[in-house]
Design an enzyme around this catalytic site. Structure first.
Site, short mmCIF file in Angstrom:
data_model
loop_
_atom_site.label_atom_id
_atom_site.label_comp_id
_atom_site.label_asym_id
_atom_site.label_seq_id
_atom_site.Cartn_x
_atom_site.Cartn_y
_atom_site.Cartn_z
N THR A 1 0.87 -1.17 0.00
CA THR A 1 0.00 0.00 0.00
C THR A 1 0.91 1.22 0.00
OG1 THR A 1 -0.06 0.21 2.41
CG2 THR A 1 -1.71 -1.22 1.41
N VAL B 1 7.39 -2.35 7.32
CA VAL B 1 7.32 -0.89 7.38
C VAL B 1 7.97 -0.30 6.14
CG1 VAL B 1 8.03 1.16 8.68
CG2 VAL B 1 7.35 -0.93 9.90
N LYS B 2 7.21 0.60 5.50
CA LYS B 2 7.69 1.18 4.25
C LYS B 2 8.20 2.60 4.51
CE LYS B 2 5.75 1.03 -0.44
NZ LYS B 2 4.46 1.07 -1.15
N VAL B 3 9.43 2.85 4.09
CA VAL B 3 10.00 4.20 4.27
C VAL B 3 10.54 4.68 2.92
CG1 VAL B 3 10.70 3.71 6.67
CG2 VAL B 3 12.38 3.44 4.84
#
Ligand code: E4P
Length: 215
Positions: A27, A82-84
């Site tokens: 997402t 976790v997307k960074v």
């Protein structure tokens, strides 16, 4: 090759999961905004449908904020990645997360040099954006090939998550290049099933059978 759906739409995810070939979901803030729902609620709902990695992106742009947000996201479910973003702060946060055992997807990767930074920071996956590179007049698929080659040369553990895939051919070419994962819109995943000869062949098989045995 693992297949992820690049969507926050629950109906699409339910159908993808029912096919038995869905390995995860990505997402981003734009996709969540499109659904018009609260971010964390939607991430929770996705964990109930998708049995695999689910990338949830932080909104903070500073490392401290990313770490705070990311830890909360990771606590929602064991499958959360976790997307960074691939910025200095993102890479700093990624290094810290990887030391804590939190898996990170470093996103918005547009060059092999950026992909090396993600691998050195201990990213679980890196997301090079094929379609957006193509849109800017460069060769998105070459980016995937370059990153796969460099990661192989150094046996980096970071996996290549080919993102911004817009066509069935993008998926096939990513497979040929050795990308570990492809994340794609629902329409592209559905398109992988289609071939006119499959439809025609099936129609003929049934026609022949019915002709022989219907009397
Ligand atoms: C990846 O994680 C992104 O969500 C995505 O693939 C972006 O694709 P787009 O360029 O089609 O928006």
């Amino acid at each position: 090759m693992r297949f992820f759906l690049d969507t926050a739409n629950l109906e699409e995810l339910k159908i993808g999961a029912s096919w038995g070939i869905l390995d995860g979901c990505t997402t981003n803030p734009s996709l969540i905004a499109k659904e018009g729902v609260k971010f964390e609620d939607r991430v929770r709902q996705i964990t109930e449908i998708v049995d695999g990695d689910i990338s949830a992106e932080v909104l903070a742009t500073d490392a401290k904020g990313m770490l705070e947000e990311g830890r909360k996201l990771a606590a929602i479910h064991k499958n959360i990645v976790v997307k960074v973003p691939l910025t200095k702060d993102g890479i700093q946060a990624c290094s810290a997360f990887s030391k804590e055992g939190i898996r990170v997807n470093v996103t918005l990767c547009f060059s092999p040099g950026q992909a090396i930074l993600a691998a050195k920071a201990g990213a679980y996956v890196v997301s090079p954006f094929v379609g957006r590179v193509d849109d800017s007049g460069w060769d998105g698929m070459q980016l995937i090939r370059d990153i796969c080659l460099i990661y192989k040369n150094y046996a980096f553990k970071t996996q290549v998550l080919a993102a911004s895939l817009r066509t069935v051919n993008h998926v096939i070419e990513c497979g040929k290049a050795g990308a570990h994962i492809g994340t794609m819109p629902f329409k592209v995943m559905e398109g992988l099933f289609s071939h006119p000869l499959t439809d025609r062949g099936l129609e003929q098989f049934l026609k022949d059978y019915n002709k022989a045995f219907s009397k």
